[in-house]
Design a protein around this motif. Structure first.
Motif, PDB file in Angstrom:
ATOM      1  N   ARG A   1       0.847  -1.174   0.000  1.00  0.00           N
ATOM      2  CA  ARG A   1       0.000   0.000   0.000  1.00  0.00           C
ATOM      3  C   ARG A   1       0.891   1.235   0.000  1.00  0.00           C
ATOM      4  N   ILE A   2       0.492   2.169  -0.827  1.00  0.00           N
ATOM      5  CA  ILE A   2       1.328   3.368  -0.919  1.00  0.00           C
ATOM      6  C   ILE A   2       0.987   4.292   0.235  1.00  0.00           C
ATOM      7  N   LYS A   3       2.024   4.734   0.880  1.00  0.00           N
ATOM      8  CA  LYS A   3       1.746   5.633   2.009  1.00  0.00           C
ATOM      9  C   LYS A   3       1.635   7.056   1.518  1.00  0.00           C
ATOM     10  N   GLU A   4       0.725   7.759   2.153  1.00  0.00           N
ATOM     11  CA  GLU A   4       0.574   9.166   1.822  1.00  0.00           C
ATOM     12  C   GLU A   4       1.683   9.893   2.546  1.00  0.00           C
TER      13      GLU A   4
ATOM     14  N   LEU B   1      -4.436   2.691  -2.897  1.00  0.00           N
ATOM     15  CA  LEU B   1      -4.167   4.130  -2.980  1.00  0.00           C
ATOM     16  C   LEU B   1      -4.571   4.839  -1.693  1.00  0.00           C
ATOM     17  N   SER B   2      -3.943   5.981  -1.450  1.00  0.00           N
ATOM     18  CA  SER B   2      -4.365   6.815  -0.316  1.00  0.00           C
ATOM     19  C   SER B   2      -5.644   7.563  -0.702  1.00  0.00           C
ATOM     20  N   GLY B   3      -6.267   8.174   0.291  1.00  0.00           N
ATOM     21  CA  GLY B   3      -7.505   8.907   0.038  1.00  0.00           C
ATOM     22  C   GLY B   3      -7.325  10.007  -1.003  1.00  0.00           C
ATOM     23  N   GLY B   4      -6.229  10.756  -0.880  1.00  0.00           N
ATOM     24  CA  GLY B   4      -5.972  11.854  -1.810  1.00  0.00           C
ATOM     25  C   GLY B   4      -5.790  11.330  -3.233  1.00  0.00           C
ATOM     26  N   GLN B   5      -5.075  10.211  -3.345  1.00  0.00           N
ATOM     27  CA  GLN B   5      -4.855   9.633  -4.670  1.00  0.00           C
ATOM     28  C   GLN B   5      -6.165   9.126  -5.266  1.00  0.00           C
TER      29      GLN B   5
END
Lengths: 275, 369
Positions: A270-273, B162-166
């Motif tokens: 999972r890509i971290k923000e 993906l993150s929320g923003g992505q």
């Protein structure tokens, strides 16, 4: 060594597995033992080899007919679940959320009605059905569609609850999808697990159904087994075992098909923000 | 692994090449008009005859507290709700009876709405597939849209990776890929962290200006609306209270509701008379005429300063906000007044200071008691 998990110890785990396994396997093993019993308690394969004997084809014909009927019934019942129940549930979720509780009650109702009571109510209905669409064995699927409702409903509803049906449908609509595309290309893939479980359980219920078929004078696998068991209890039990194996393989096959139908999800970190 | 969100905004803007096929694809955006739009839920009227004109290529925000009808108005425009009265036009055409999927809109939702079973690329291409564009052409255009939001590298990922923003960026790309006539944004930023929110907000504005697409943006966050809108429609109880540029709304609120909702204000009792209002001994011009008599006036913190002469009061608190300080003062008459002043002017709790109100027009409302 101290264990911090709540998981039971291996000994306890194995005890549970053995006890539960025994509950399943002892009857099956007993059936197997019964079919191998010969005169004076000697072990014999005669009852099994007799199944393939050309001389007995006539005697066992009901079973093949019953099996065929049950398969058709399974397919039609799954059709009812997938093409009628599932879209109705989606419609209720999207458009008529207030109907959810009454509909749930309606769907769960059959579980509290004994099959024999159901038949009493169904007989006049089947008179009409017989007049309009014929008395073919497949018409039993209408009744089975009712008996599988509670199981199929729960399976599909738990999946519906797990996804945001409304937003997905609205997003698809805003992107130009008509309702058919919303159902088939957006909702169905995300309801796959629920639809699969509902189908599996419907097949299992249909293959094991006896009371309704018997009382409505239709022939299915179970009624055929019953008929044959009167002539030759050994062979009937052998067929019951075969039916069990068949159902098991069928469920396995359906489950496999369902898994293959969706492309495997590639697992990546999972890509971290970072911001 | 490159994270698109970690790249500075300016770099990403530069990375959007001038030959992106989405840029300039539609020329002028379409105009959007609401004429007396009414919406009822049962006996509850949530839109009371909304009139709104959005010019081609304009970004208009619908701003208001929850329950004011802003999201309903957007959903009526999208066709997700059927209006009970009035006309909605897109590009001059009455779309009241056109279903959502034929309205040629792009929409981004508040909750994450990507299709979980499709990759980012296939999510983005979905709208094209629905328009019978498939294969290489769809992939090319979907990639161009992803490039626009700086996520072309994540094309093969699934939404849960993906993150929320992505996810919201992909949702934006997905909404834009079909070159819709109108872009509808339903609080797309409210589920995101503060920092991502500001970044994506600025990016939405940049993309919107670049594509020239008519955009209706629903938000309850006044800062968001002030930052990116051409015009803002402040909604209140199912109607539009005022529509104007961010400056107009902030500097010349047409009503107390707008003054209350846009910007921070101290509400102080005063007395109106002769086109002016007396507040704490200062005579201030009125933005809109008010009948003579007691009123309550909205005083912006940036119009109050520490002075040698004026009203004296005790400092209740003083907050350092980086570029300035915000201080609350209780006057001798018991009024609480917020003021904004430079970082260099340091005041302590309990300190007695003198403040003055600048001679700028203020909004007033009838006294509430």
């Amino acid at each position: 060594m101290s264990r911090h998990q709540l998981a039971p110890r291996p000994a306890v785990r194995w005890t549970i597995v053995i006890v539960v396994g025994a509950i399943f396997l002892v009857p099956i093993a007993s059936m197997m033992g019964f079919t191998l019993r010969g005169v004076n308690g000697a072990l014999t394969l005669d009852h099994w080899t007799g199944i393939g004997d050309p001389a007995n084809v006539g005697a066992y014909r009901p079973i093949w007919t019953g099996l065929g009927n049950s398969l058709v019934l399974a397919v039609v019942t799954v059709g009812i679940v997938l093409l009628l129940l599932a879209p109705t549930m989606v419609l209720i979720t999207l458009r008529y959320p207030r109907l959810r509780r009454p509909f749930e009650f309606l769907c769960l109702l059959p579980i509290s009605i004994p099959a024999i009571v159901l038949v009493v109510g169904l007989s006049p209905v089947y008179l009409t059905i017989g007049r309009s669409v014929g008395t073919g064995a497949w018409t039993l699927a209408f009744a089975y569609g009712v008996t599988v409702l509670p199981f199929a409903y729960r399976a599909i509803q738990s999946n519906l609850d797990a996804i945001d049906v409304k937003t997905l449908a609205e997003a698809a609509r805003s992107l130009g999808a008509g309702w058919t595309n919303v159902l088939l290309r957006v909702l169905a893939p995300n309801l796959r697990v629920g639809l699969m479980a509902a189908s599996l359980i419907s097949v299992a219920v249909v293959l094991g159904e006896f009371t309704i078929a018997s009382l409505l004078n239709r022939q299915n696998l179970q009624t055929a087994l019953f008929v044959v068991s009167k002539q030759d209890p050994y062979v009937a039990v052998a067929f019951a075992l075969l039916a069990l194996l068949f159902a098991f393989l069928l469920l396995l096959a359906i489950g496999r098909v369902g898994r293959v139908a969706i492309r495997p999800v590639r697992r990546r970190a999972r890509i971290k923000e970072t911001s | 692994m490159t994270d698109a969100l970690s790249a500075p905004v300016t770099d990403r803007a530069a990375a959007i090449t001038g030959d992106n096929p989405l840029v300039g694809a539609r020329g002028e955006g379409a105009a959007v008009q609401f004429e007396g739009v009414v919406k009822d839920y049962g006996t509850n009227r949530v839109l009371h005859g909304v009139d709104l004109d959005v010019r081609p290529g304009e970004l208009v925000s619908l701003l208001g507290p929850s329950g004011c009808g802003k999201t309903t108005a957007l959903r009526v425009l999208a066709g997700l709700e059927q209006a009970n009265g009035g006309i909605v036009r897109i590009g001059g055409r009455d779309v009241s009876n056109v279903p959502t999927n034929k309205r040629d809109i792009g929409m981004v939702f508040q909750s994450y709405s990507l299709f979980p079973h499709l990759t980012v690329l296939r999510n983005t291409a979905f709208g094209l597939n629905m328009r019978r564009v498939a294969g290489r052409e769809a992939a090319r255009r979907a990639n161009a849209a992803l490039e626009l939001v700086g996520l072309e590298e994540l094309a093969d990922r699934y939404p849960h990776q993906l993150s929320g923003g992505q996810q919201q960026r992909v949702a934006l790309a997905r909404a834009l890929v079909t070159e819709p006539r109108v872009l509808l944004l339903d609080e797309p930023l409210s589920a995101l962290d503060a920092k991502v929110r500001v970044q994506l907000r600025d990016e939405i504005r940049r993309i919107q200006l670049r594509l020239g697409i008519t955009t209706v943006f629903v938000t309850h966050d006044q800062e968001e609306a002030l930052a990116i809108s051409d015009r803002i429609a402040v909604m209140h109880k199912g109607g539009i209270e005022q529509i104007g540029t961010p400056d107009e709304l902030y500097l010349r609120p047409a009503s107390a509701v707008v003054a209350d909702f846009v910007g921070l204000s101290s509400v102080l009792p005063g007395r109106a008379g002769g086109g002016r209002v007396d507040v704490l001994g200062f005579s201030l011009p009125l933005i809109t005429p008010a009948p003579d008599g007691p009123v309550e006036a909205y005083i912006r913190p940036e119009n109050v300063r520490l002075a040698d002469q004026g009203v004296s009061g005790t400092v209740l608190e003083s907050t350092f906000l980086g570029s300035h300080r915000r201080t609350r003062v209780r006057t001798e008459s018991g009024m609480t007044l917020a003021l904004q002043h430079s970082v260099g002017e340091r005041v302590e709790f309990g300190q007695v200071v003198t403040v003055a109100i600048d001679d700028v027009p203020v909004a007033v409302r009838p006294p509430t008691d």
